[in-house]
Design a protein around this motif. Structure first.
Motif, PDB file in Angstrom:
ATOM      1  N   THR B  10       0.841  -1.193   0.000  1.00  0.00           N
ATOM      2  CA  THR B  10       0.000   0.000   0.000  1.00  0.00           C
ATOM      3  C   THR B  10       0.882   1.252   0.000  1.00  0.00           C
ATOM      4  OG1 THR B  10      -1.701  -1.159   1.222  1.00  0.00           O
ATOM      5  CG2 THR B  10      -1.816   1.252   1.230  1.00  0.00           C
ATOM      6  N   ILE B  11       0.626   2.133  -0.944  1.00  0.00           N
ATOM      7  CA  ILE B  11       1.377   3.395  -1.015  1.00  0.00           C
ATOM      8  C   ILE B  11       0.413   4.519  -0.663  1.00  0.00           C
ATOM      9  CG2 ILE B  11       2.881   4.846  -2.429  1.00  0.00           C
ATOM     10  CD1 ILE B  11       3.798   1.894  -2.117  1.00  0.00           C
ATOM     11  N   ARG B  12       0.837   5.347   0.294  1.00  0.00           N
ATOM     12  CA  ARG B  12      -0.005   6.465   0.712  1.00  0.00           C
ATOM     13  C   ARG B  12       0.686   7.761   0.303  1.00  0.00           C
ATOM     14  NH1 ARG B  12      -3.769   7.726   5.070  1.00  0.00           N
ATOM     15  NH2 ARG B  12      -3.420   9.908   5.679  1.00  0.00           N
ATOM     16  N   PHE B  13      -0.070   8.628  -0.378  1.00  0.00           N
ATOM     17  CA  PHE B  13       0.494   9.892  -0.836  1.00  0.00           C
ATOM     18  C   PHE B  13       0.012  11.025   0.061  1.00  0.00           C
ATOM     19  CE2 PHE B  13       0.687   7.156  -4.507  1.00  0.00           C
ATOM     20  CZ  PHE B  13       1.894   7.485  -5.085  1.00  0.00           C
ATOM     21  N   GLU B  14       0.955  11.753   0.679  1.00  0.00           N
ATOM     22  CA  GLU B  14       0.627  12.945   1.455  1.00  0.00           C
ATOM     23  C   GLU B  14       0.869  14.165   0.561  1.00  0.00           C
ATOM     24  OE1 GLU B  14      -0.828  12.652   4.090  1.00  0.00           O
ATOM     25  OE2 GLU B  14      -0.195  10.788   5.051  1.00  0.00           O
ATOM     26  N   PRO B  15       0.222  15.282   0.745  1.00  0.00           N
ATOM     27  CA  PRO B  15      -0.737  15.566   1.818  1.00  0.00           C
ATOM     28  C   PRO B  15      -2.165  15.115   1.481  1.00  0.00           C
ATOM     29  CG  PRO B  15      -0.362  17.534   0.535  1.00  0.00           C
ATOM     30  CD  PRO B  15       0.510  16.490  -0.064  1.00  0.00           C
ATOM     31  N   THR B  35      -2.977   6.134  -8.735  1.00  0.00           N
ATOM     32  CA  THR B  35      -3.792   6.755  -7.680  1.00  0.00           C
ATOM     33  C   THR B  35      -4.486   8.014  -8.196  1.00  0.00           C
ATOM     34  OG1 THR B  35      -1.880   6.144  -6.348  1.00  0.00           O
ATOM     35  CG2 THR B  35      -3.677   7.263  -5.205  1.00  0.00           C
ATOM     36  N   GLY B  36      -3.992   8.537  -9.311  1.00  0.00           N
ATOM     37  CA  GLY B  36      -4.520   9.809  -9.789  1.00  0.00           C
ATOM     38  C   GLY B  36      -3.811  10.990  -9.143  1.00  0.00           C
ATOM     39  N   VAL B  37      -2.648  10.730  -8.528  1.00  0.00           N
ATOM     40  CA  VAL B  37      -1.851  11.818  -7.937  1.00  0.00           C
ATOM     41  C   VAL B  37      -0.955  12.387  -9.036  1.00  0.00           C
ATOM     42  CG1 VAL B  37       0.064  12.302  -6.370  1.00  0.00           C
ATOM     43  CG2 VAL B  37      -1.886  10.925  -5.587  1.00  0.00           C
ATOM     44  N   TYR B  38      -0.975  13.704  -9.198  1.00  0.00           N
ATOM     45  CA  TYR B  38      -0.217  14.316 -10.280  1.00  0.00           C
ATOM     46  C   TYR B  38       1.229  14.567  -9.885  1.00  0.00           C
ATOM     47  CZ  TYR B  38       1.267  17.394 -13.947  1.00  0.00           C
ATOM     48  OH  TYR B  38       1.953  17.938 -14.983  1.00  0.00           O
ATOM     49  N   LEU B  39       2.168  14.083 -10.687  1.00  0.00           N
ATOM     50  CA  LEU B  39       3.586  14.407 -10.513  1.00  0.00           C
ATOM     51  C   LEU B  39       4.101  14.968 -11.832  1.00  0.00           C
ATOM     52  CD1 LEU B  39       5.115  11.276  -8.701  1.00  0.00           C
ATOM     53  CD2 LEU B  39       4.429  13.447  -7.694  1.00  0.00           C
ATOM     54  N   SER B  40       4.841  16.069 -11.775  1.00  0.00           N
ATOM     55  CA  SER B  40       5.482  16.568 -12.997  1.00  0.00           C
ATOM     56  C   SER B  40       6.414  15.496 -13.534  1.00  0.00           C
ATOM     57  CB  SER B  40       6.339  17.810 -12.687  1.00  0.00           C
ATOM     58  OG  SER B  40       5.573  18.791 -12.077  1.00  0.00           O
ATOM     59  N   VAL B  86       9.021   0.112  -5.361  1.00  0.00           N
ATOM     60  CA  VAL B  86       8.388  -0.182  -4.081  1.00  0.00           C
ATOM     61  C   VAL B  86       8.810  -1.568  -3.575  1.00  0.00           C
ATOM     62  CG1 VAL B  86       6.149  -0.688  -3.066  1.00  0.00           C
ATOM     63  CG2 VAL B  86       6.411   1.267  -4.618  1.00  0.00           C
ATOM     64  N   LEU B  87       9.257  -1.627  -2.292  1.00  0.00           N
ATOM     65  CA  LEU B  87       9.609  -2.922  -1.694  1.00  0.00           C
ATOM     66  C   LEU B  87       8.824  -3.201  -0.419  1.00  0.00           C
ATOM     67  CD1 LEU B  87      13.512  -2.914  -2.138  1.00  0.00           C
ATOM     68  CD2 LEU B  87      11.786  -4.047  -3.558  1.00  0.00           C
ATOM     69  N   SER B  88       8.002  -2.242   0.014  1.00  0.00           N
ATOM     70  CA  SER B  88       7.173  -2.434   1.212  1.00  0.00           C
ATOM     71  C   SER B  88       6.030  -1.426   1.149  1.00  0.00           C
ATOM     72  CB  SER B  88       8.004  -2.182   2.476  1.00  0.00           C
ATOM     73  OG  SER B  88       8.201  -0.783   2.651  1.00  0.00           O
ATOM     74  N   ASP B  89       5.166  -1.455   2.157  1.00  0.00           N
ATOM     75  CA  ASP B  89       4.206  -0.365   2.282  1.00  0.00           C
ATOM     76  C   ASP B  89       4.994   0.935   2.421  1.00  0.00           C
ATOM     77  OD1 ASP B  89       2.196  -2.208   2.227  1.00  0.00           O
ATOM     78  OD2 ASP B  89       1.840  -2.192   4.399  1.00  0.00           O
ATOM     79  N   MET B  90       4.484   2.003   1.854  1.00  0.00           N
ATOM     80  CA  MET B  90       5.232   3.266   1.899  1.00  0.00           C
ATOM     81  C   MET B  90       4.298   4.446   2.144  1.00  0.00           C
ATOM     82  SD  MET B  90       7.985   2.909  -1.252  1.00  0.00           S
ATOM     83  CE  MET B  90       8.969   4.323  -0.753  1.00  0.00           C
ATOM     84  N   THR B  91       4.845   5.489   2.730  1.00  0.00           N
ATOM     85  CA  THR B  91       4.175   6.782   2.780  1.00  0.00           C
ATOM     86  C   THR B  91       5.119   7.797   2.163  1.00  0.00           C
ATOM     87  OG1 THR B  91       3.099   6.158   4.830  1.00  0.00           O
ATOM     88  CG2 THR B  91       3.041   8.481   4.252  1.00  0.00           C
ATOM     89  N   VAL B  92       4.618   8.569   1.226  1.00  0.00           N
ATOM     90  CA  VAL B  92       5.462   9.554   0.537  1.00  0.00           C
ATOM     91  C   VAL B  92       4.749  10.895   0.540  1.00  0.00           C
ATOM     92  CG1 VAL B  92       6.575   7.834  -0.940  1.00  0.00           C
ATOM     93  CG2 VAL B  92       4.479   8.973  -1.706  1.00  0.00           C
ATOM     94  N   THR B  93       5.527  11.964   0.400  1.00  0.00           N
ATOM     95  CA  THR B  93       4.936  13.295   0.330  1.00  0.00           C
ATOM     96  C   THR B  93       5.213  13.899  -1.041  1.00  0.00           C
ATOM     97  OG1 THR B  93       5.128  13.670   2.700  1.00  0.00           O
ATOM     98  CG2 THR B  93       4.973  15.632   1.304  1.00  0.00           C
ATOM     99  N   VAL B  94       4.169  14.422  -1.646  1.00  0.00           N
ATOM    100  CA  VAL B  94       4.313  15.070  -2.951  1.00  0.00           C
ATOM    101  C   VAL B  94       4.613  16.551  -2.709  1.00  0.00           C
ATOM    102  CG1 VAL B  94       3.158  15.633  -5.120  1.00  0.00           C
ATOM    103  CG2 VAL B  94       2.668  13.464  -3.966  1.00  0.00           C
ATOM    104  N   PRO B  95       5.817  17.024  -3.078  1.00  0.00           N
ATOM    105  CA  PRO B  95       6.149  18.439  -2.838  1.00  0.00           C
ATOM    106  C   PRO B  95       5.182  19.357  -3.565  1.00  0.00           C
ATOM    107  CG  PRO B  95       8.094  17.174  -3.449  1.00  0.00           C
ATOM    108  CD  PRO B  95       6.919  16.306  -3.709  1.00  0.00           C
TER     109      PRO B  95
END
Lengths: 639, 639
Positions: B10-15, B35-40, B86-95
């Motif tokens: 499971t990958i969680r994108f903050e904020p 996820t539909g999270v936008y990254l440049s 990805v090698l595990s569950d992760m939480t990341v922050t999108v600047p």
């Protein structure tokens, strides 16, 4: 039980030798359908019409008992294909009466007339300008000094050959365009079709394919479906075919079918049946004439409003219910594949416009074909199918009405009725010595009676006082009158060498009289409303699938048509299909058919104050009011 | 290994808190897309653009080494999302710099200008008459005295509201029509669209839905794709969005992409990429504005010819190869769904027409927007994107050309270039004391430089003698000049609190000069060919995605535009999207855009005898021939 383990048997159909493998329990009718072998069947496999007779040569089968086979037939191993389930490998013979040429005669004069269109446009009043055309284009390829894009280059080339102010192109064709132009060195055949004021590039092919362009015209009758295959390159009808409408098992008239569809949510099934019939005709014609289905680029349909609605799965429910309207009277051209019709997958389907819920495009086609809409004098047009529609008018006005005549003259609801195919009695006369003279289509042994034969039969029985003015058999008059399963019946042809006898029953006669009375009552209503007298009529056109030949005087004898001089009465055959073909060959004819549909005034007979009364009066032979039939005096004096 | 057994994390994108499950080994960029999270991301995941930086808060991952991250960034757990598996569950922050509002500024004044269209038609010269409209119709239901069929009843009602000589209706709509009219008591909303001279009933709904009708305008740039969401009910632009064209990993310019597609048979992939970009923009706008995709009934596209071909998967190969032609310049309207664009499934896609293989509909849109085609006096229009297209003319004539300027002013091919989004340096001046004053979009800490900032940088470096007339750094002049990984570079912003330093390199400057030289050479060719002198120009329009603001005098200083009085130079922003919107809102504007495309004369610069020479002369600052830039005398005297 898993399907994979179900035992399969091989069924071989003679004389064609075609074979198929089917699971145990399949009926011979299903096996025939699967093989592409044509068997007549009115009831669609429900076991009550008795038309799908077939001879078993070899093999085991299980048949349900039926009263539709004579003991003689059973001895000769004749079975009903729809009631016989396969239990082993089988060999069966398809009797000749099923043969596919049975429909040909429905075209007759009509087809011949139409061939004249080629190079003789004035005959039908239209220039040859088909709704769909193939154009061979040789374009100059693009160069550094001519960078017009492929799509625009093609449009320029089309416009050099064709007056096309608005050109449209589907996305899939557009995507294929450039590679195809390049590989063909800019020499292509485009198929262009008229779509409601625009020109669509329907298809594009490499090289010159102009000499292969066919269309199919379809007359969607309630009882009979007729198809003509047209070669668009020379505007000739190259073959014709007909079949009973297989919706018939859901009801003889379309009102019953709409009720059935509503009560059983069976609109899909109704559509499937008629589409299947159309495709069957299509396949038969294509195979027989060795025409690739891809080369059939258009289909033009005529038919009553309900049949067109069934074909396209438009909502037909308010045709039978207040306010008695159609979903669509003017159907936009669509891709035939959208309705399931298996011509070129991008080919177009055109439907002629209808006037009202009960006056369909078949009648518009009739007015177009007879040119009623263009004449100074007043003409009457009556089309006798399952319904009897009547149009009265001239170049200034047109009125129309529809009576629910019933399909008796199409051979349905008549014990030995059949459609106008090989073996059908098409002419019948009772001679002075009381003997019967008859002629069958194809000059074979008679197997039934078609419309023209039924009209003759009714008129001759009446003229020879075998029936009275109410159509009742005079019990004491003739030894050929016997009591059958369904009451009194009159023998027209005795049984002979395995052929069944052919009779006409009291019920048959009642049905025929009801039909003619409906038509005549409709004529009376329109003539009264427009203050038209019989002597005002310049011409009377009688249309319908009676057969090739029709003795028009008999129509006056029985009181189906007004008593006008016989030279004014013209039997015009199937004008529905003739109109469909005229439109297929002329954009202008389509425009005119739309004008006709818009300008016709519809009289609703059901709510009309005098129709019922006219109908009851017309149920006599020829009528209660003999003053309407002065020339029938002779017959009457015999009664 | 069976897929079913592959471990998922499971990958969680903050904020945002959005989550998704992905198999082990998925990259964070793929997870973000899912996820539909936008990254440049310019390079589309190939790991060379360094734009998709993301902060890892928790979890195991595997990253490839890269030179695109500073040691400081690595310490702060910043990674390239596309290079991290990805090698595990992760939480990341999108600047924040990825945030979706980065595109908004591309609209700026343009969007504001366009809002004026509402009720102020004279502003842009067109009456409000959108290509697609919703009409609410209250019809009188049929009755015994009015038996007009539903289909014809609807057409009559449409024609009372709309001038529609030819109405078309698709089969599926026709089939649904009657049940819908009945259930809605004949109160319906029809969506009608213009399709090449005809009006199509695109959709029909029960009740009144007129207040919800949206369209999307798309500018298909080689480097940047811009989308504007338009509320058709009041002709306002309600939101805008932009993204880099994800085809960029197949080549920076479209010629390279065509070659790639040919060599790898990757036309499907090229189409998928651009369609994906368009759908991404569409989703983003729809979600943000809470607009149902079903309520977006039309899409209007502008773009260079190749991009439109990629979008529709038309054959683009002869754009790059003799005779340099398009498959289609005039694209018929199609259903957007046919191209994979996810608006209403029956919604229409309109493409503005193009002039030639190298002058696309974006330029036609520019001529439409600036009204060049309608003016007495001669105007010049230059659109600086990945290519630099130039148009010269007035109401009587129009000539055009295209130079392969390169995407430098779009921020691509420039070390710290970025598109005009939050954090981009949009203005830059070197003050008398040598210090640098700058302004960023959103007034945040600078993260890169957009087009207008790059133009300022080039002009200011030149005016301050940090570069010479050939664009070379004067080695001894400034302590901010250092040797970087790619040669000499000039520091514009020092590193600070984790923010990287921002520099401009010698390679960047060379790219920028090449771009401006290409544009100016094209201008010279057209002016020479038409014997137009600088003083003949009434107006000069500069278009492109530079940003909100542009100091037009700098365009003269560097020799990108002719030396005319500054009040004649107008920065007009993204005229491609503005033209798309004008057409969306006005059928007349579409007609005029077709006239423009037909009437423009195209000059092929590659085969032009003087273009190369003009290009070489324009590679100086401002030019080899200073007499062409009299007002640059001051700067020159400093050199």
């Amino acid at each position: 039980m898993p399907q994979a383990k179900m035992k399969k048997f091989t069924i071989r159909f003679e004389p064609s030798g075609l074979k198929t493998d089917v699971p145990a329990g399949t009926t011979l009718l299903e096996a025939a359908h699967k093989t592409g072998v044509y068997l007549s069947s009115i009831c669609g496999g429900d076991g009550y019409c008795g038309k799908c007779k077939i001879i078993v040569n070899e093999g085991q089968f299980q048949s349900r008992p039926t009263t539709l086979l004579t003991p003689q037939e059973t001895r000769e191993n004749i079975v009903l294909a729809c009631q016989s389930k396969v239990l082993s490998d089988m060999t069966v013979t398809v009797p000749k009466w099923h043969s596919l040429d049975v429909g040909q005669i429905l075209t007759g004069d009509d087809a011949k007339r139409f061939r004249n269109l080629k190079g003789e446009a004035e005959v039908v009043g239209f220039e040859l300008d088909p709704l769909i055309q193939k154009l061979y284009l040789e374009m100059t390829p693009p160069s550094l000094s001519d960078h017009t894009a492929d799509h625009e280059r093609l449009y320029l080339a089309i416009r050099q050959k064709n007056d096309a102010p608005i050109i449209q192109m589907g996305f899939r064709v557009l995507q294929r365009l450039s590679p195809l132009l390049q590989s063909s060195d800019y020499k292509v055949t485009v198929t262009v079709g008229r779509r409601g004021g625009t020109t669509e590039v329907v298809e594009i092919e490499s090289g010159n394919h102009c000499r292969r362009n066919f269309a199919i015209a379809i007359d969607l009758g309630t009882t009979t479906v007729v198809a003509h295959l047209i070669d668009l390159t020379n505007a000739t009808t190259i073959d014709t075919e007909a079949t009973y409408n297989s919706q018939i098992s859901f009801g003889e008239d379309y009102i019953r079918r709409i009720i059935y569809a509503e009560e059983n949510d069976a609109f899909d099934e109704l559509q499937n049946r008629i589409v299947h019939d159309v495709n069957d005709l299509l396949m038969t014609l294509a195979v027989r004439q060795k025409v690739d289905l891809q080369d059939i680029t258009a289909c033009v349909c005529t038919g009553n409003t309900a049949m067109v609605h069934f074909l396209l799965k438009l909502d037909p429910t308010r045709i039978r219910r207040e306010p008695y309207i159609a979903s669509a009277g003017f159907i936009p051209p669509i891709r035939a594949a959208e309705a399931g019709i298996q011509i070129n997958k991008r080919g177009l389907l055109f439907c002629l416009p209808s006037v009202a819920a009960y006056v369909g495009s078949d009648i518009v086609a009739g007015v177009l074909t007879t040119q009623l809409y263009a004449k100074e004098g007043i003409s009457l047009f009556a089309d006798i199918g399952t319904n009897g529609e009547v149009v009265l008018g001239n170049k200034d006005w047109l009125v129309c009405a529809s009576s629910s005549a019933g399909p008796a003259f199409e051979g349905s609801g008549v014990k030995h009725g059949m459609r106008a195919g090989a073996g059908a009695i098409e002419r019948l006369a009772i001679l002075e010595d009381g003997s019967i003279e008859l002629k069958t289509i194809g000059d074979t042994h008679p197997t039934g009676i078609c419309g023209s034969g039924l009209l003759d039969t009714l008129a001759e029985l009446y003229k020879n006082r075998i029936i009275d003015r109410m159509g009742r058999f005079r019990i004491d008059c003739d030894s050929r009158l016997t009591e059958g399963q369904e009451g009194l019946q009159f023998q027209l042809v005795p049984a002979k060498e395995g052929h069944q006898e052919i009779v006409i029953t009291q019920a048959d006669i009642n049905n025929l009289i009801r039909s003619k009375a409906g038509v005549f009552a409709a004529i009376r209503v329109l003539m009264d409303a427009t203050q038209t007298k019989s002597e005002d009529l310049d011409a009377v056109y009688l249309a319908g699938g009676f057969g090739n030949f029709l003795n028009t005087s008999q129509a006056v004898v029985v009181g189906m048509l007004p008593d006008v001089p016989l030279e004014k009465i013209h039997f015009v055959g199937n004008t529905s299909i003739a109109g469909a073909k005229t439109v297929m060959l002329s954009q202008k004819a389509l425009d005119i058919s739309e004008e006709i549909a818009k300008s016709m005034t519809y009289f609703d007979l059901m709510s009309h104050p005098t129709y019922m009364e006219e109908f009851i009066r017309a149920k006599f032979l020829p009528h209660t009011d003999l003053s309407l039939f002065p020339s029938a005096g002779l017959v009457d004096s015999l009664q």
